[in-house]
Every structure is written in structure tokens, then in C-alpha cells.
Enzyme design. Structure first.
Site, PDB file in Angstrom:
ATOM      1  N   SER A 206       0.802  -1.229   0.000  1.00 60.22           N
ATOM      2  CA  SER A 206       0.000   0.000   0.000  1.00 60.22           C
ATOM      3  C   SER A 206       0.828   1.268   0.000  1.00 60.22           C
ATOM      4  O   SER A 206       0.348   2.323  -0.414  1.00 60.22           O
ATOM      5  CB  SER A 206      -0.937   0.011   1.215  1.00 60.22           C
ATOM      6  OG  SER A 206      -0.186  -0.091   2.417  1.00 60.22           O
ATOM      7  N   GLU A 386      -5.672   9.580  11.568  1.00 63.71           N
ATOM      8  CA  GLU A 386      -4.356   9.634  12.196  1.00 63.71           C
ATOM      9  C   GLU A 386      -3.653   8.328  11.850  1.00 63.71           C
ATOM     10  O   GLU A 386      -3.763   7.337  12.561  1.00 63.71           O
ATOM     11  CB  GLU A 386      -4.455   9.838  13.708  1.00 63.71           C
ATOM     12  CG  GLU A 386      -5.034  11.189  14.102  1.00 63.71           C
ATOM     13  CD  GLU A 386      -5.036  11.409  15.597  1.00 63.71           C
ATOM     14  OE1 GLU A 386      -4.526  10.526  16.333  1.00 63.71           O
ATOM     15  OE2 GLU A 386      -5.549  12.459  16.038  1.00 63.71           O
ATOM     16  N   HIS A 390       0.597   5.242   6.133  1.00 62.48           N
ATOM     17  CA  HIS A 390       0.263   5.581   4.751  1.00 62.48           C
ATOM     18  C   HIS A 390       0.409   7.076   4.483  1.00 62.48           C
ATOM     19  O   HIS A 390       0.165   7.901   5.349  1.00 62.48           O
ATOM     20  CB  HIS A 390      -1.154   5.111   4.430  1.00 62.48           C
ATOM     21  CG  HIS A 390      -1.316   3.630   4.606  1.00 62.48           C
ATOM     22  ND1 HIS A 390      -1.950   3.080   5.701  1.00 62.48           N
ATOM     23  CD2 HIS A 390      -0.899   2.592   3.841  1.00 62.48           C
ATOM     24  CE1 HIS A 390      -1.936   1.756   5.589  1.00 62.48           C
ATOM     25  NE2 HIS A 390      -1.300   1.439   4.474  1.00 62.48           N
TER      26      HIS A 390
END
Length: 420
Positions: A206, A386, A390
């Protein structure tokens, strides 16, 4: 309703019909070889171009047009002068006698968050964008698939017109180009097949993947990388959220990538975040199976004479009380470094580069790189987030610059000479 024969119209026997069908196929093949040329804006299209007016909506029969959503406006700068005479606004920007160039510059579309779709066979294509305005400054951002940044922001001053090229992979039979910016303009597009283009493939998780437009400003660094290369390089990002070095292979994703990987291409490999998790479908051991799976990427690339490059996993945003970054990857980082040495593979040490970046930014400043957002700050995250793993677009762009910086440091040719 009368048939053709009853109506006195010419008819075709089966042989003639077959010939007509073959000719249509040849015409289509010729069109594919020559590419597609689109003239954007009100009025008739320039010679040799297909017209794309602001109300040109996509439909399958036509095979191109603006998708639903967003807004599209248009201008034709062929204005009336003080005496009521018609003046060609683009005439000074195009070479004298260039009627096509003059026409392309005279009109344009203003796509506000709009997506232009073209149905194309899967493959690699080079796209040429013409953008500018005789009377106004412009600012245009181009993204493929809704999220992949293809160019640095395209800026022009009044009266200036620029051509920019980029290469893009097409999957699923369509190319989708989103146009954004403070004052976007699209005068013309040309799309031509470019199967021999050097391709930079990405395998990862990701932190690397092309995040969907619906998740903006959530972004992986891989989706920001194309804007850092000239059109000579196509960035083909196969990274997928949640994957480890193991699950990426076991789901057949490496095999799918290999169907396009060719001699001379590059394969960048970054895993670790999900290898560390206690999940039997994804977990690997840093000293054994992690290195074994990574070695399979290396061997697969070398088998087709492509160039593998290992990347240490980017750091998460966790600091101690003294403002020093805490490492969360443990033995996985040294494992990648060891494997690079064992296999003689170039290493991009993003773990070290991101450690330096985050420590320089500090505990507070680094929040602007990650998905730390306030309630109401972004439509897609109304409650705020938060997230210390990422990136938002700003952070992803910074990481992509670090990757480009490493290409320079390692002097990876020919990638080095193709950096913008």
C-alpha cells in the site's frame, strides 16, 4: 421496412461482404497503428483530428468521450476584433501557414475534475498533450486512471502553448485521463502505441500502490513516480495494498507482471510491512522465507534479461521522546540489504532515506507527509484520520523524489538519463 434489394439499393453477396469486413479490419488496424488524435473545444475539428466538444460524453459505440461527473466547459478564441472582423486567436502561436496548429490552439476544453476515456487495446502508449491559452495563464494537472500523476503541473502564461509527452500502460481496454488544476486547459491529445518503451515495473504494498481517486489525498509513492520520468519510460505499477512478498506471488500477481516484463525493463521490489504481520497467508521470516520470496522476483526478472532492484521498506512515523525515529521493521531491513549483496542487485535504501526525511521534519512536521488529516479537511475523510503508515499525496511525492534521487546516486542507466 423494405430490404435493400426491394428498395433498389446495391446488395452484397457473401464474398463481397467478406471483403468489406476484411477492409474494415484493415482500416481498424491502420487506425491503431497511427494512433488517435483529438481536437478539444467548440467548433469543427482540425483536419485529421476527432472532435471533442465540451458535451462529448463517452459511449461505447464511439469509444471515447468525457465520463459522467466533473464539469467541462469550452472556449473558441477566434474572436471578433473592434471592427467586427474575425480574428484567429491562435495565429501568432503557430508557425505561419500551419492551419492545423492554428486551429488546435484557437479552441480548448476546460475540464474541471473531468475524466476523458478512450477505449484502447491493452498495451503501452505514448500520449502527447497540447495545452495553453492565448488570453490567460493556465495550470493543468494530468492523472491516469484517476490517481497516477503523469506530469509535473503544466503551467503556461497567456499566449504560450506547450506540448508534453508521457507513456502510460493500458489495462482493461481503456485509458482514463483525469484533468485537474487551478486553470486547466486541453487543446489536443495524440495517443500512439509504444510497445517498445522501456518500462519500470513496481511490485509492492500500500505504500507503493496507485491508490484510487476516491481515497484522495491517500497516495502511494509509485503513483507519483511517472511525473519524474520523461516519456521514454513507462511506469507500470503492480503494487497492491495489503500484500507481502509471499501473498503477491501466491495470488499470481508476479506471474501477471511477467507477461509484460521484457528484456531491458526494470523491476523495483519493495515489501516488508505485511511480511511482518502474524498472518499465515502473508507472514514471512526475515532470515529465511522473506529472502527466499524476494529472490524469486530477482530470478524471474533476470530470466527475461530485465533488471531487478531491491528496496528496503519505507519507515513508519513513530518517534521516541527525544524526537528520534523508532524502527518498526526489525530484521526485515537488514535482510533486504544482505540479499542485495548476495545477489549483486542494486539497492535503494528507502528505509534510511525516509528515516532521515522524517527526523528532519520532526514529530509534528512529518504529519503532513502521512494521512494525518483534520475533521472536515478532506471530503473523503470527513472525520479525519491519524495514520502513521500511509502517505498523503504530499508525502508520496517526497518519497518518489527519494527514489529518483537513488537512481541518480546508483547511476542506473538508462533510467538516469530519462529523469526529468
Amino acid at each position: 421496412m423494405k430490404n435493400a434489394e426491394a428498395a433498389g439499393l446495391p446488395t452484397l453477396d457473401s464474398g463481397q461482404a467478406q471483403q468489406v469486413g476484411k477492409q474494415a479490419d484493415r482500416d481498424q488496424e491502420l487506425s491503431l497503428a497511427e494512433g488517435w488524435r483529438f481536437d478539444f473545444g467548440p467548433g469543427d475539428a482540425a483536419e485529421g483530428y476527432r472532435s471533442v466538444t465540451p458535451d462529448c460524453r463517452y459511449n461505447a459505440d464511439k469509444g471515447y468521450g468525457f465520463e459522467a461527473g466533473g464539469s467541462v466547459y469550452g472556449r473558441d478564441r477566434r474572436l471578433q476584433d473592434d471592427w467586427g472582423m474575425t480574428a484567429e486567436a491562435g495565429s501568432m502561436a503557430a508557425p505561419e501557414g500551419d492551419a492545423v496548429g492554428t486551429r488546435l490552439r484557437a479552441s480548448f476544453c476546460i475540464p474541471l475534475g473531468a475524466v476523458f476515456r478512450v477505449d484502447l487495446p491493452d498495451g503501452t502508449y505514448m500520449v502527447t498533450l497540447l495545452a495553453g491559452d492565448e488570453l490567460a495563464d493556465t495550470h493543468t494537472v494530468v492523472k491516469a486512471g484517476g490517481s497516477k500523476r503523469m506530469l509535473p503541473p503544466v503551467r503556461t502564461v497567456a499566449g504560450q502553448f506547450v506540448e508534453h509527452r508521457f507513456s502510460v500502460p493500458v489495462y482493461g481496454g481503456m485509458l482514463r485521463l483525469a484533468f485537474l488544476g487551478k486553470a486547466p486547459r486541453v487543446n489536443a491529445l495524440e495517443i500512439v502505441p509504444a510497445p517498445q518503451t522501456l518500462t519500470l515495473f513496481l511490485a509492492g504494498d500500500s505504500t507503493v500502490t496507485d491508490q484510487p481517486a476516491s481515497g484522495y489525498p491517500y497516495a502511494g509513492w509509485g503513483q507519483m513516480l511517472p511525473a519524474l520520468f520523461k516519456h521514454d519510460v513507462c511506469v507500470d505499477n503492480h503494487a497492491v495494498s495489503g500484500r507481502s512478498s509471499r501473498s503477491f506471488i501466491e495470488e499470481g500477481r508476479l506471474d501477471a507482471l511477467l507477461t509484460r516484463l521484457k528484456a531491458g525493463d526494470f523491476l523495483l521490489i519493495q515489501f516488508g510491512h505485511n511480511d511482518e504481520k502474524a498472518d499465515p497467508q502473508r507472514s514471512t521470516d526475515a532470515h529465511t522465507t522473506y529472502k527466499e520470496y524476494l529472490r524469486r522476483y530477482i530470478d524471474a526478472a533476470r530470466a527475461v534479461q530485465a533488471h531487478p532492484i531491491l528496496i528496503t521498506p519505507v519507515q513508519r512515523r513513530y518517534f521516541d521522546e527525544e524526537g528520534r525515529l523508532l524502527d518498526t521493521h526489525g530484521e526485515y531491513i537488514p535482510a533486504v540489504r544482505e540479499l542485495a549483496g548476495e545477489c549483486g542487485v542494486p539497492l535503494i535504501d528507502l528505509a534510511e532515506k525516509t528515516r532521515a526525511l522524517l527526523e528532519q521534519a520532526g514529530p509534528e512536521g512529518s504529519k503532513e507527509l502521512f494521512m494525518w488529516t483534520l475533521p472536515g479537511e478532506y471530503l473523503n475523510f470527513p472525520a479525519g484520520t491519524e495514520d502513521n503508515t500511509h502517505f498523503q499525496e504530499t508525502g508520496a511525492a517526497r518519497i518518489a523524489v527519494l527514489v529518483a534521487e537513488a537512481v541518480r546516486e546508483l547511476r542506473l542507466q538508462p533510467l538516469l538519463m530519462y529523469l526529468r
